[in-house]
Design a protein around this motif. Structure first.
Motif, PDB file in Angstrom:
ATOM      1  N   ASP A  80       0.842  -1.199   0.000  1.00 52.95           N
ATOM      2  CA  ASP A  80       0.000   0.000   0.000  1.00 52.95           C
ATOM      3  C   ASP A  80       0.875   1.246   0.000  1.00 52.95           C
ATOM      4  OD1 ASP A  80      -1.895   2.021   0.483  1.00 52.95           O
ATOM      5  OD2 ASP A  80      -3.161   0.656   1.651  1.00 52.95           O
ATOM      6  N   SER A  81       0.881   1.945  -1.104  1.00 53.83           N
ATOM      7  CA  SER A  81       1.765   3.108  -1.255  1.00 53.83           C
ATOM      8  C   SER A  81       1.373   4.273  -0.356  1.00 53.83           C
ATOM      9  CB  SER A  81       1.765   3.570  -2.716  1.00 53.83           C
ATOM     10  OG  SER A  81       0.456   3.953  -3.120  1.00 53.83           O
ATOM     11  N   LEU A  82       0.193   4.218   0.257  1.00 53.91           N
ATOM     12  CA  LEU A  82      -0.258   5.307   1.123  1.00 53.91           C
ATOM     13  C   LEU A  82       0.052   5.057   2.599  1.00 53.91           C
ATOM     14  CD1 LEU A  82      -3.780   6.060  -0.438  1.00 53.91           C
ATOM     15  CD2 LEU A  82      -1.567   7.101  -0.983  1.00 53.91           C
ATOM     16  N   ALA A  83       0.763   3.977   2.897  1.00 54.10           N
ATOM     17  CA  ALA A  83       0.904   3.543   4.289  1.00 54.10           C
ATOM     18  C   ALA A  83       2.089   4.152   5.028  1.00 54.10           C
ATOM     19  CB  ALA A  83       1.007   2.018   4.344  1.00 54.10           C
ATOM     20  N   GLY A  84       2.898   4.973   4.377  1.00 50.44           N
ATOM     21  CA  GLY A  84       4.139   5.433   4.994  1.00 50.44           C
ATOM     22  C   GLY A  84       3.966   6.101   6.346  1.00 50.44           C
ATOM     23  N   THR A  85       3.036   7.044   6.438  1.00 51.47           N
ATOM     24  CA  THR A  85       2.842   7.750   7.707  1.00 51.47           C
ATOM     25  C   THR A  85       2.379   6.796   8.797  1.00 51.47           C
ATOM     26  OG1 THR A  85       2.319   9.813   6.547  1.00 51.47           O
ATOM     27  CG2 THR A  85       1.605   9.633   8.833  1.00 51.47           C
ATOM     28  N   ALA A  86       1.546   5.821   8.436  1.00 52.63           N
ATOM     29  CA  ALA A  86       1.077   4.837   9.411  1.00 52.63           C
ATOM     30  C   ALA A  86       2.225   3.946   9.881  1.00 52.63           C
ATOM     31  CB  ALA A  86      -0.041   3.990   8.808  1.00 52.63           C
ATOM     32  N   VAL A  87       3.148   3.616   8.984  1.00 52.85           N
ATOM     33  CA  VAL A  87       4.322   2.825   9.372  1.00 52.85           C
ATOM     34  C   VAL A  87       5.163   3.605  10.379  1.00 52.85           C
ATOM     35  CG1 VAL A  87       6.460   1.773   8.552  1.00 52.85           C
ATOM     36  CG2 VAL A  87       4.374   1.550   7.197  1.00 52.85           C
ATOM     37  N   ALA A  88       5.381   4.891  10.112  1.00 55.46           N
ATOM     38  CA  ALA A  88       6.177   5.717  11.020  1.00 55.46           C
ATOM     39  C   ALA A  88       5.502   5.839  12.384  1.00 55.46           C
ATOM     40  CB  ALA A  88       6.391   7.098  10.409  1.00 55.46           C
ATOM     41  N   ARG A  89       4.187   6.005  12.388  1.00 54.99           N
ATOM     42  CA  ARG A  89       3.449   6.095  13.659  1.00 54.99           C
ATOM     43  C   ARG A  89       3.566   4.787  14.436  1.00 54.99           C
ATOM     44  NH1 ARG A  89      -2.071   4.636  14.683  1.00 54.99           N
ATOM     45  NH2 ARG A  89      -2.901   5.653  16.574  1.00 54.99           N
ATOM     46  N   LEU A  90       3.414   3.668  13.748  1.00 53.47           N
ATOM     47  CA  LEU A  90       3.555   2.362  14.397  1.00 53.47           C
ATOM     48  C   LEU A  90       4.949   2.211  14.994  1.00 53.47           C
ATOM     49  CD1 LEU A  90       2.735  -0.592  14.990  1.00 53.47           C
ATOM     50  CD2 LEU A  90       3.375  -1.136  12.626  1.00 53.47           C
ATOM     51  N   ALA A  91       5.967   2.591  14.239  1.00 54.04           N
ATOM     52  CA  ALA A  91       7.343   2.478  14.732  1.00 54.04           C
ATOM     53  C   ALA A  91       7.551   3.338  15.972  1.00 54.04           C
ATOM     54  CB  ALA A  91       8.316   2.883  13.628  1.00 54.04           C
ATOM     55  N   ARG A  92       6.989   4.535  15.969  1.00 53.87           N
ATOM     56  CA  ARG A  92       7.160   5.443  17.109  1.00 53.87           C
ATOM     57  C   ARG A  92       6.563   4.852  18.382  1.00 53.87           C
ATOM     58  NH1 ARG A  92       4.564   9.233  15.119  1.00 53.87           N
ATOM     59  NH2 ARG A  92       2.644   9.305  16.340  1.00 53.87           N
ATOM     60  N   HIS A  93       5.368   4.297  18.280  1.00 53.83           N
ATOM     61  CA  HIS A  93       4.735   3.710  19.464  1.00 53.83           C
ATOM     62  C   HIS A  93       5.437   2.417  19.879  1.00 53.83           C
ATOM     63  CE1 HIS A  93       1.668   6.691  19.581  1.00 53.83           C
ATOM     64  NE2 HIS A  93       1.045   6.298  18.483  1.00 53.83           N
ATOM     65  N   ASN A 146       8.365   1.278   2.585  1.00 51.52           N
ATOM     66  CA  ASN A 146       7.232   2.202   2.547  1.00 51.52           C
ATOM     67  C   ASN A 146       7.531   3.505   3.273  1.00 51.52           C
ATOM     68  OD1 ASN A 146       4.778   2.391   1.232  1.00 51.52           O
ATOM     69  ND2 ASN A 146       3.899   0.627   2.271  1.00 51.52           N
ATOM     70  N   LEU A 147       8.797   3.878   3.350  1.00 55.04           N
ATOM     71  CA  LEU A 147       9.193   5.100   4.041  1.00 55.04           C
ATOM     72  C   LEU A 147       9.755   6.093   3.031  1.00 55.04           C
ATOM     73  CD1 LEU A 147      10.943   3.521   7.173  1.00 55.04           C
ATOM     74  CD2 LEU A 147       8.640   4.508   7.050  1.00 55.04           C
ATOM     75  N   GLY A 148       9.011   7.162   2.802  1.00 54.41           N
ATOM     76  CA  GLY A 148       9.490   8.240   1.961  1.00 54.41           C
ATOM     77  C   GLY A 148      10.180   9.298   2.797  1.00 54.41           C
ATOM     78  N   TRP A 149      10.217  10.518   2.291  1.00 55.53           N
ATOM     79  CA  TRP A 149      10.930  11.580   3.001  1.00 55.53           C
ATOM     80  C   TRP A 149      10.336  11.836   4.383  1.00 55.53           C
ATOM     81  CZ3 TRP A 149      11.863  16.157  -0.944  1.00 55.53           C
ATOM     82  CH2 TRP A 149      12.572  15.671  -2.055  1.00 55.53           C
ATOM     83  N   ALA A 150       9.039  12.124   4.428  1.00 56.95           N
ATOM     84  CA  ALA A 150       8.413  12.498   5.701  1.00 56.95           C
ATOM     85  C   ALA A 150       8.352  11.310   6.654  1.00 56.95           C
ATOM     86  CB  ALA A 150       7.018  13.058   5.455  1.00 56.95           C
ATOM     87  N   ALA A 151       7.868  10.167   6.160  1.00 52.60           N
ATOM     88  CA  ALA A 151       7.771   8.992   7.029  1.00 52.60           C
ATOM     89  C   ALA A 151       9.155   8.532   7.469  1.00 52.60           C
ATOM     90  CB  ALA A 151       7.038   7.868   6.302  1.00 52.60           C
ATOM     91  N   GLY A 152      10.136   8.671   6.588  1.00 52.24           N
ATOM     92  CA  GLY A 152      11.498   8.318   6.972  1.00 52.24           C
ATOM     93  C   GLY A 152      12.012   9.203   8.092  1.00 52.24           C
ATOM     94  N   ALA A 153      11.801  10.508   7.959  1.00 55.87           N
ATOM     95  CA  ALA A 153      12.241  11.435   9.005  1.00 55.87           C
ATOM     96  C   ALA A 153      11.561  11.118  10.332  1.00 55.87           C
ATOM     97  CB  ALA A 153      11.936  12.873   8.585  1.00 55.87           C
ATOM     98  N   GLN A 154      10.270  10.775  10.273  1.00 56.98           N
ATOM     99  CA  GLN A 154       9.524  10.457  11.489  1.00 56.98           C
ATOM    100  C   GLN A 154       9.994   9.147  12.118  1.00 56.98           C
ATOM    101  OE1 GLN A 154       5.433  10.465  10.181  1.00 56.98           O
ATOM    102  NE2 GLN A 154       5.610  12.552   9.403  1.00 56.98           N
ATOM    103  N   THR A 155      10.601   8.278  11.324  1.00 58.09           N
ATOM    104  CA  THR A 155      11.088   6.998  11.839  1.00 58.09           C
ATOM    105  C   THR A 155      12.514   7.114  12.362  1.00 58.09           C
ATOM    106  OG1 THR A 155       9.667   5.854  10.242  1.00 58.09           O
ATOM    107  CG2 THR A 155      11.421   4.559  11.259  1.00 58.09           C
ATOM    108  N   PHE A 156      13.331   7.913  11.707  1.00 60.81           N
ATOM    109  CA  PHE A 156      14.703   8.109  12.184  1.00 60.81           C
ATOM    110  C   PHE A 156      14.718   8.684  13.597  1.00 60.81           C
ATOM    111  CE2 PHE A 156      16.314   7.244   8.035  1.00 60.81           C
ATOM    112  CZ  PHE A 156      17.686   7.089   8.148  1.00 60.81           C
ATOM    113  N   LEU A 157      13.796   9.587  13.887  1.00 64.78           N
ATOM    114  CA  LEU A 157      13.838  10.286  15.175  1.00 64.78           C
ATOM    115  C   LEU A 157      13.746   9.328  16.365  1.00 64.78           C
ATOM    116  CD1 LEU A 157      14.004  12.864  16.803  1.00 64.78           C
ATOM    117  CD2 LEU A 157      11.541  13.185  16.459  1.00 64.78           C
ATOM    118  N   PRO A 158      12.724   8.461  16.467  1.00 66.14           N
ATOM    119  CA  PRO A 158      12.667   7.585  17.643  1.00 66.14           C
ATOM    120  C   PRO A 158      13.725   6.490  17.650  1.00 66.14           C
ATOM    121  CG  PRO A 158      10.878   7.058  16.137  1.00 66.14           C
ATOM    122  CD  PRO A 158      11.520   8.311  15.621  1.00 66.14           C
TER     123      PRO A 158
END
Length: 246
Positions: A80-93, A146-158
């Motif tokens: 699912d190409s739209l899932a990036g932000t959800a992947v980053a949120r899942l990783a953060r939690h 499934n991590l683009g620019w924004a979702a990648g940045a949100q995943t690198f942080l935690p």
């Protein structure tokens, strides 16, 4: 980056890093030696060869396709190409959960049914079509999760503590911001790929001191891989569960 090496060179580097000769690669992968020598001489690798070689290097087959510059077949692409932000949120939690709950979350993710693709795979946007180079390779590997620019940045942080804007990662992919040893180590954590492998693939020096990824980071990068073939709704549900566990 002009002159970025082809897969023949990258494969040779990966093998040399492990002290493997062609005979070793053939024996460990069950790929005929003649086929391996052809690829090492510059012939394009086939899909079957890449699938067989990937376990030798402790790589996912999908990642070796990316490294080789071979297009992923539909069944190997993120679902699912739209899932990036959800992947980053899942990783953060998930990164904030104790070991037993991370294990529980991964078991749940792995148990979810594989649903059919409901959206066509979109053509890459122009700004995501990176030129050949070490940064482009790392960003393509990130996109394979499934991590683009924004979702990648949100995943690198935690996972690494690196606080960069989404656009900065895009500049890495386009070669406008150079890779450093410390940045390479952070990519290794998020991708779940050995930093020494990334070093030989990119030509970037290893950091002077390489801290081992935490158990939480290892689990979360595994979880990110677990969900790459799930739908946006499934990943959002997992994120809700991870949040409720905290």
């Amino acid at each position: 980056m002009a002159g970025f090496p082809g897969f023949d060179v990258l494969l040779s580097r990966l093998a040399e890093r492990r002290g493997l000769c062609v005979d070793d690669l053939s024996r460990l992968s069950s790929v005929p030696e003649a086929a391996l020598r052809a690829v090492l001489d510059g012939a394009p690798p086939g899909r079957s060869l890449l699938r067989q070689l990937a376990p030798v290097f402790q790589l996912e087959a999908e990642d070796l396709f990316v490294i080789a510059g071979v297009a992923l077949p539909l069944e190997m692409m993120p679902l699912d190409s739209l899932a990036g932000t959800a992947v980053a949120r899942l990783a953060r939690h998930a990164a904030q959960l104790p070991q037993d709950q991370r294990d529980q979350l991964r078991r749940l993710a792995q148990s979810l049914p594989q649903e059919h693709r409901t959206r066509p795979v979109p053509d890459p946007r122009p700004y995501l079509q990176y030129p050949p180079g070490p940064g482009g390779l790392l960003m393509r590997l990130l996109a394979n999760r499934n991590l683009g620019w924004a979702a990648g940045a949100q995943t690198f942080l935690p996972l690494t503590g690196r606080y960069w804007s989404a656009a900065t990662y895009g500049q890495v992919g386009r070669g406008r911001i150079g890779l450093t040893p410390d940045l390479l180590a952070d990519f290794a954590i998020v991708l779940g790929i050995r930093v020494d492998d990334l070093a030989v693939l990119t030509g970037v020096d290893l950091p002077d001191r390489t801290a081992s990824a935490s158990e939480a980071s290892v689990d979360v990068t595994g979880l990110i891989w677990d969900v790459r073939r799930l739908t946006l709704d499934q990943i959002q549900q997992l994120g809700d569960i991870a949040k409720s566990m905290r």
